[in-house]
Design a protein around this motif. Structure first.
Motif, PDB file in Angstrom:
ATOM      1  N   PRO A   3     -46.455 -28.482   8.762  1.00 25.26           N
ATOM      2  CA  PRO A   3     -46.622 -28.376   7.305  1.00 25.26           C
ATOM      3  C   PRO A   3     -45.282 -28.208   6.612  1.00 25.26           C
ATOM      4  O   PRO A   3     -44.378 -27.531   7.121  1.00 25.26           O
ATOM      5  CB  PRO A   3     -47.488 -27.125   7.137  1.00 25.26           C
ATOM      6  N   CYS A   4     -45.156 -28.801   5.430  1.00 25.67           N
ATOM      7  CA  CYS A   4     -43.931 -28.707   4.642  1.00 25.67           C
ATOM      8  C   CYS A   4     -44.174 -27.791   3.442  1.00 25.67           C
ATOM      9  O   CYS A   4     -45.170 -27.950   2.721  1.00 25.67           O
ATOM     10  CB  CYS A   4     -43.514 -30.095   4.169  1.00 25.67           C
ATOM     11  N   ILE A   5     -43.277 -26.849   3.239  1.00 24.32           N
ATOM     12  CA  ILE A   5     -43.370 -25.905   2.125  1.00 24.32           C
ATOM     13  C   ILE A   5     -42.130 -26.063   1.262  1.00 24.32           C
ATOM     14  O   ILE A   5     -41.007 -25.904   1.746  1.00 24.32           O
ATOM     15  CB  ILE A   5     -43.496 -24.457   2.637  1.00 24.32           C
ATOM     16  N   GLY A  21     -45.027 -17.464   1.214  1.00 25.88           N
ATOM     17  CA  GLY A  21     -46.051 -16.592   1.782  1.00 25.88           C
ATOM     18  C   GLY A  21     -47.460 -17.095   1.550  1.00 25.88           C
ATOM     19  O   GLY A  21     -48.307 -17.053   2.452  1.00 25.88           O
ATOM     20  N   ARG A  22     -47.711 -17.603   0.347  1.00 24.09           N
ATOM     21  CA  ARG A  22     -49.051 -18.087   0.009  1.00 24.09           C
ATOM     22  C   ARG A  22     -49.399 -19.335   0.809  1.00 24.09           C
ATOM     23  O   ARG A  22     -50.503 -19.453   1.365  1.00 24.09           O
ATOM     24  CB  ARG A  22     -49.113 -18.368  -1.494  1.00 24.09           C
ATOM     25  N   GLU A  23     -48.461 -20.286   0.889  1.00 30.06           N
ATOM     26  CA  GLU A  23     -48.760 -21.553   1.551  1.00 30.06           C
ATOM     27  C   GLU A  23     -48.746 -21.448   3.080  1.00 30.06           C
ATOM     28  O   GLU A  23     -49.341 -22.282   3.762  1.00 30.06           O
ATOM     29  CB  GLU A  23     -47.772 -22.622   1.080  1.00 30.06           C
ATOM     30  N   GLY A  73     -41.346 -11.138  -1.937  1.00 30.87           N
ATOM     31  CA  GLY A  73     -42.266 -12.131  -2.475  1.00 30.87           C
ATOM     32  C   GLY A  73     -43.141 -12.732  -1.396  1.00 30.87           C
ATOM     33  O   GLY A  73     -44.340 -12.970  -1.602  1.00 30.87           O
ATOM     34  N   MET A  74     -42.564 -12.965  -0.206  1.00 29.83           N
ATOM     35  CA  MET A  74     -43.328 -13.511   0.903  1.00 29.83           C
ATOM     36  C   MET A  74     -44.421 -12.529   1.337  1.00 29.83           C
ATOM     37  O   MET A  74     -45.536 -12.943   1.659  1.00 29.83           O
ATOM     38  CB  MET A  74     -42.392 -13.813   2.086  1.00 29.83           C
ATOM     39  N   ALA A  75     -44.090 -11.257   1.341  1.00 28.03           N
ATOM     40  CA  ALA A  75     -45.084 -10.243   1.691  1.00 28.03           C
ATOM     41  C   ALA A  75     -46.231 -10.258   0.688  1.00 28.03           C
ATOM     42  O   ALA A  75     -47.409 -10.232   1.056  1.00 28.03           O
ATOM     43  CB  ALA A  75     -44.423  -8.861   1.728  1.00 28.03           C
ATOM     44  N   GLN A  76     -45.883 -10.348  -0.600  1.00 24.53           N
ATOM     45  CA  GLN A  76     -46.925 -10.370  -1.641  1.00 24.53           C
ATOM     46  C   GLN A  76     -47.777 -11.625  -1.519  1.00 24.53           C
ATOM     47  O   GLN A  76     -49.008 -11.586  -1.622  1.00 24.53           O
ATOM     48  CB  GLN A  76     -46.252 -10.294  -3.018  1.00 24.53           C
ATOM     49  N   GLY A  77     -47.142 -12.758  -1.264  1.00 28.15           N
ATOM     50  CA  GLY A  77     -47.883 -14.011  -1.192  1.00 28.15           C
ATOM     51  C   GLY A  77     -48.754 -14.134   0.037  1.00 28.15           C
ATOM     52  O   GLY A  77     -49.811 -14.774  -0.002  1.00 28.15           O
TER      53      GLY A  77
END
Length: 411
Positions: A3-5, A21-23, A73-77
């Motif tokens: 997957p590409c983010i 984080g979300r994706e 931000g990654m933790a939140q997402g």
């Protein structure tokens, strides 16, 4: 393909992390479960691993405070804690110096750590496995080719990333940016800031795990944070200057050992061995440099930690050197190099050995080839002898760089 983010459109470091984080939420959880088991095999439960990792926060902030914001931000997402993301990015520093050696004395500590993880609700992906065969090796083989040794007149960097096959399901291609604003493409484990990658300047880098007897003895810059930091460089010379600043001017140094092979658009290549006591450079021989998983620089030989019999580092280096003699080298030669199975289950291209318990199976999770001018990347998304190398679209330039970066600047 993985997957590409793409986080280049984010307005801030925190937002970049949120998008990532979300994706990659499910893949980040996959990484957490994988490393929780790996740390437990070394007698470290996940909560303790997170605590150990958080000690590195001030070091990371001193080098690039935006990276901590990105991790927040990654933790939140992703719904993870900051400590969990820090543990993933400090995994090399948390693993003990004896990680690549046989350590039967850890069995009881491993059982206790696993029990603690279970009590905390963390799933164990190998709940039926015996601890007698805990993973004790990890392999990667890399080659850098200068423009002078290349068939096409530009430098190349190629490597297989050998690790637990389970982590193939955690890999992502991340498009992000460095402090200078230039774009970066990195193939990394979900939750980590970077691993193997290339930027818009044509500077490429990889990673070979090394083990020093002093790993974890100091709060130096974590290896995977170092990779992201160096991916903002414009050249091998620039990376050399960054390492000098980190070690000498900032007096931070490195938390654990690794080798960082590099190549640039100017046609240069090198390998930088880092350890808690310092760093050293492996220069090309006849235009080519190769590296596996042991120190080769004379100044760092005494840092080598013991390794188990499953680590074929010296024999693979010998095989890699045979490929290095076949100049001039082009893309097809690099694919052939990464598909070399001449040493059986301990080859440059490593297939999982079915006679070994699942928790001990190491394989070539992916193969990567990078061209520096113009920047390009190809990835084999399985054991390279089984699949084709596919082109990976690189990140679009986030802004036009109007002048070369000052090599002495550390953002």
């Amino acid at each position: 393909m993985f997957p590409c983010i793409d986080t280049l459109g984010a307005a801030s470091a925190f937002e970049r992390g949120q998008i990532y984080g979300r994706e990659a939420q499910d893949r980040i959880q996959h990484s957490v479960v994988t490393y929780a088991r790996l740390f437990a095999a070394c007698g470290i439960d996940w909560a303790s691993a997170c605590d150990r990792a958080m000690r590195f926060e001030p070091v990371i902030k001193q080098v690039d405070a935006d990276l901590i914001e990105e991790l927040r931000g990654m933790a939140q997402g992703s719904g993870q804690t900051l400590g969990s993301l820090m543990a993933l990015n400090c995994r090399t520093e948390i693993l003990p110096a004896t990680f690549l050696a046989d350590a039967p004395h850890l069995k009881e500590a491993a059982r206790a750590a696993l029990a603690t993880n279970r009590a905390a609700g963390l799933p164990d992906w190998l709940h039926e496995a015996a601890w007698d065969h805990a993973l004790n090796d990890g392999e990667c083989t890399a080659m850098g080719v200068t423009a002078a040794a290349s068939q096409t007149g530009q430098a190349w960097l190629a490597q297989n990333w050998d690790w637990m096959g389970r982590q193939r399901e955690a890999l992502v291609v991340l498009h992000t940016q460095g402090p200078s604003g230039q774009s970066i493409t990195t193939l990394t484990e979900a939750g980590m800031l970077a691993k193997i990658g290339i930027n818009q300047s044509g500077f490429a880098l990889g990673l070979n795990i090394l083990r020093s007897v002093r790993d974890g003895s100091r709060l130096g810059l974590p290896v995977h944070v170092l990779l992201r930091h160096l991916l903002d460089c414009t050249s091998v010379a620039h990376a050399r200057e960054r390492l000098h600043v980190l070690q000498t001017e900032l007096n931070l140094g490195f938390g654990a050992a690794s080798n960082v092979p590099c190549a640039d658009a100017e046609g240069q290549v090198a390998c930088f061995e880092v350890s808690p006591v310092g760093w050293a450079e492996v220069t090309p021989t006849d235009g080519v440099v190769v590296h596996t998983n042991h120190f080769v620089c004379e100044s760092l030989l005494s840092e080598q930690a013991p390794v188990g019999p499953g680590l074929s580092s010296h024999s693979r280096l010998s095989t890699a050197r045979q490929h290095a003699l076949r100049t001039p080298i082009g893309q097809a030669d690099l694919e052939h190099f990464l598909r070399d199975e001449s040493d059986g289950f301990l080859s440059i291209c490593r297939s999982p050995d079915p006679s070994v318990p699942p928790e001990s199976r190491v394989e070539s999770v992916a193969g990567i080839i990078m061209q520096t001018q113009p920047p390009a990347m190809w990835v084999a998304s399985d054991v390279p002898s089984r699949v084709a190398f596919e082109a990976v679209p690189l990140a679009a330039a986030s802004r036009q760089l109007t002048e070369r970066l000052d090599p002495a600047t550390v953002s």
